[in-house]
Structures are given as C-alpha cells and as structure tokens.
Design a protein around this motif. Structure first.
Motif, mmCIF file in Angstrom:
data_model
loop_
_atom_site.group_PDB
_atom_site.id
_atom_site.type_symbol
_atom_site.label_atom_id
_atom_site.label_comp_id
_atom_site.label_asym_id
_atom_site.label_seq_id
_atom_site.Cartn_x
_atom_site.Cartn_y
_atom_site.Cartn_z
ATOM 1 N N UNK A 84 0.841 -1.194 0.000
ATOM 2 C CA UNK A 84 0.000 0.000 0.000
ATOM 3 C C UNK A 84 0.874 1.241 0.000
ATOM 4 N N UNK A 85 0.361 2.311 -0.560
ATOM 5 C CA UNK A 85 1.094 3.568 -0.594
ATOM 6 C C UNK A 85 1.374 4.033 0.832
ATOM 7 N N UNK A 86 2.611 4.427 1.057
ATOM 8 C CA UNK A 86 3.014 4.881 2.385
ATOM 9 C C UNK A 86 3.748 3.825 3.181
ATOM 10 N N UNK A 87 3.555 2.539 2.818
ATOM 11 C CA UNK A 87 4.292 1.464 3.465
ATOM 12 C C UNK A 87 5.689 1.344 2.863
ATOM 13 N N UNK A 88 6.538 0.548 3.526
ATOM 14 C CA UNK A 88 7.880 0.331 3.018
ATOM 15 C C UNK A 88 7.949 -0.912 2.151
ATOM 16 N N UNK A 89 8.725 -0.832 1.096
ATOM 17 C CA UNK A 89 9.043 -2.015 0.318
ATOM 18 C C UNK A 89 10.227 -2.715 0.968
ATOM 19 N N UNK A 90 10.668 -3.827 0.369
ATOM 20 C CA UNK A 90 11.828 -4.532 0.918
ATOM 21 C C UNK A 90 12.691 -5.057 -0.227
ATOM 22 N N UNK A 91 13.978 -5.104 0.023
ATOM 23 C CA UNK A 91 14.905 -5.633 -0.965
ATOM 24 C C UNK A 91 15.955 -6.481 -0.263
ATOM 25 N N UNK A 92 16.243 -7.645 -0.842
ATOM 26 C CA UNK A 92 17.326 -8.489 -0.368
ATOM 27 C C UNK A 92 18.486 -8.364 -1.348
ATOM 28 N N UNK A 93 19.679 -8.205 -0.799
ATOM 29 C CA UNK A 93 20.870 -8.014 -1.627
ATOM 30 C C UNK A 93 21.870 -9.114 -1.308
ATOM 31 N N UNK A 94 22.432 -9.722 -2.347
ATOM 32 C CA UNK A 94 23.421 -10.774 -2.128
ATOM 33 C C UNK A 94 24.408 -10.859 -3.271
ATOM 34 N N UNK A 95 25.290 -11.826 -3.179
ATOM 35 C CA UNK A 95 26.294 -11.996 -4.227
ATOM 36 C C UNK A 95 25.683 -12.701 -5.425
ATOM 37 N N UNK A 96 26.339 -12.625 -6.550
ATOM 38 C CA UNK A 96 25.829 -13.219 -7.777
ATOM 39 C C UNK A 96 25.889 -14.742 -7.760
ATOM 40 N N UNK A 192 21.798 -1.306 -17.187
ATOM 41 C CA UNK A 192 20.419 -1.800 -17.146
ATOM 42 C C UNK A 192 20.256 -2.906 -16.115
ATOM 43 N N UNK A 193 21.376 -3.451 -15.637
ATOM 44 C CA UNK A 193 21.335 -4.586 -14.720
ATOM 45 C C UNK A 193 21.886 -4.231 -13.341
ATOM 46 N N UNK A 194 21.654 -2.983 -12.963
ATOM 47 C CA UNK A 194 21.968 -2.497 -11.619
ATOM 48 C C UNK A 194 20.672 -1.958 -11.033
ATOM 49 N N UNK A 195 20.271 -2.465 -9.880
ATOM 50 C CA UNK A 195 19.004 -2.051 -9.275
ATOM 51 C C UNK A 195 19.217 -0.835 -8.384
ATOM 52 N N UNK A 196 18.463 0.218 -8.666
ATOM 53 C CA UNK A 196 18.501 1.423 -7.839
ATOM 54 C C UNK A 196 17.406 1.312 -6.772
ATOM 55 N N UNK A 197 17.812 1.129 -5.541
ATOM 56 C CA UNK A 197 16.859 0.897 -4.450
ATOM 57 C C UNK A 197 16.027 2.152 -4.206
ATOM 58 N N UNK A 198 14.695 2.022 -4.273
ATOM 59 C CA UNK A 198 13.833 3.189 -4.022
ATOM 60 C C UNK A 198 13.945 3.661 -2.574
ATOM 61 N N UNK A 199 13.581 4.911 -2.352
ATOM 62 C CA UNK A 199 13.520 5.424 -0.973
ATOM 63 C C UNK A 199 12.424 4.678 -0.219
ATOM 64 N N UNK A 200 12.502 4.700 1.091
ATOM 65 C CA UNK A 200 11.516 4.057 1.946
ATOM 66 C C UNK A 200 11.471 2.541 1.719
ATOM 67 N N UNK A 201 12.668 1.944 1.639
ATOM 68 C CA UNK A 201 12.782 0.487 1.397
ATOM 69 C C UNK A 201 13.653 -0.143 2.471
ATOM 70 N N UNK A 202 13.176 -1.233 3.049
ATOM 71 C CA UNK A 202 13.983 -1.987 4.012
ATOM 72 C C UNK A 202 14.985 -2.846 3.253
ATOM 73 N N UNK A 203 16.248 -2.780 3.648
ATOM 74 C CA UNK A 203 17.316 -3.506 2.956
ATOM 75 C C UNK A 203 17.867 -4.589 3.882
ATOM 76 N N UNK A 204 17.961 -5.814 3.352
ATOM 77 C CA UNK A 204 18.563 -6.913 4.107
ATOM 78 C C UNK A 204 19.465 -7.715 3.161
ATOM 79 N N UNK A 205 20.272 -8.594 3.750
ATOM 80 C CA UNK A 205 21.194 -9.404 2.964
ATOM 81 C C UNK A 205 20.739 -10.846 2.930
ATOM 82 N N UNK A 206 21.081 -11.543 1.811
ATOM 83 C CA UNK A 206 20.808 -12.976 1.715
ATOM 84 C C UNK A 206 21.629 -13.708 2.769
#
Length: 206
Positions: A84-96, A192-206
């Motif tokens: 929903x608008x106003x909530x945070x998204x989430x992204x997991x970041x890890x090695x290839x 084109x293959x680099x993800x730009x993390x949006x603002x208001x996003x929770x970031x965690x690692x694999x």
C-alpha cells in the motif's frame, strides 16, 4: 577464494563458440506458470525480462505478489514493492552466486546440441535438455523441455520458443514459461542490470 573458483568452474563448462540459438542480449514478455501447493492449482503471472550474456538479467513478475529480480555478475537484488502507498518495500541483496534465473539462460548459450552442461534430444517441435551431474550442482536444474513454434532445425533460435518447462532438483512440478514476445535487437547495457533501491525500502542481505 571459493566463490571465485565456483564462477571459474561454471564458465569453464561453456563451449568456446557462442551458439547462434541465443543472442547475447534480448528482451521478452512471458507467462510464468507455477504450481501453488496452497491453492492446489497452477498460478499464471505476467513476466517481463531483459537478458545480456553473461550473467545479467532483469525479471519483473507482476500479479498480486509482484517481485523484481535484478542480477549481474557481482550482485543480486530481490525487490518486493510496498503493498500500500506509504508502506515500506523490501529488498534483499546478495552476491551473484545466488540463483536468479540467469544461470539457466547463460547455459542455453550452448544451443541445441550436446555440450559440457547438458545433452539434447530433439523430435519434431520439442527439444529435451538433460543436465549433467556437474551442471545440476551448479544450476540446481535437472532438465528443460522446450516446445517451439516450428520443427527444430539448425536455424532454430530463442525467438522460436513457444513454451519452456524447467525442472529443478527435488521439485516434482516444473516452472513453465510461455513466450509471448521476444525482441532480439535490444541494445542493452551493463547499467540496465543495476538495481537502484527506491527510498523508503527496508534492505537486508541474503
């Protein structure tokens, strides 16, 4: 050191000549069909993808639970937008080294012939790819069945694919992809293959 060895081993399995079956870059619109044990039925979602050899992919899955996978030869991102608008998204970041569909398409650069990754048996419009033991360990895939729009021949290319079933190790049901549109003339670049993390996003690692 171990990760570097795995990457070197994986690419050592490719044939020296890049097969004409798969272009070095393309874009596609797909139907992804996955069996849901919760719903006890197949669930179809729309997917758009970009691919560039080697090890670069963007995989956007739409639907009620949208997700974006972005991988290059260094980093993997898995992004879930906010519900929903106003909530945070989430992204997991890890090695290839994490699997993100890209290794499958890297493997298909070997084309529809026997190679160091898989053996091929073709009959009429279908090609059966059986992955060898070393490749199964690297890709976690046992076999891939590809159905084409026309009879398989030496000039068959990825844009001729109608349907593809991917069987993973330990899974009885395949993930299926219906190829709706393929653009083999895309001019893609590494950025084109680099993800730009949006603002208001929770970031965690694999």
């Amino acid at each position: 050191m171990k990760l570097g060895f795995v990457i070197i081993l994986f690419f050592a399995l490719f044939d020296a000549a890049f097969a004409g079956f798969l272009p070095k870059a393309f874009e596609a619109n797909l139907d992804q069909i996955v069996f849901s044990s919760v719903k006890n039925k197949e669930v179809k979602t729309n997917v758009s993808m970009k691919y560039m050899f080697p090890s670069n992919i963007v995989f956007n899955v739409e639907g009620q639970a949208p997700v974006t996978y972005v991988c290059n030869n260094e980093t993997t991102w898995m992004y879930n937008p906010p519900f929903m608008e106003g909530e945070k998204g989430s992204v997991k970041v890890g090695s290839s080294s994490k699997y993100c569909y890209v290794k499958l398409f890297d493997a298909l650069s070997n084309g529809l012939k026997n190679n160091k990754l898989y053996t091929v048996k073709s009959k009429q419009k279908i090609a059966h790819l059986s992955f060898l033991e070393k490749a199964r360990t690297q890709l976690n895939i046992t076999k891939v069945d590809i159905t084409f729009k026309n009879l398989v021949n030496k000039k068959t290319v990825v844009s001729d694919i109608d349907f593809m079933k991917v069987y993973y190790v330990g899974k009885s049901k395949p993930i299926q992809f219906g190829f709706k549109k393929v653009n083999t003339k895309s001019k893609l670049k590494k950025s084109d293959f680099v993800f730009n993390v949006p603002k208001n996003t929770n970031i965690s690692n694999y």
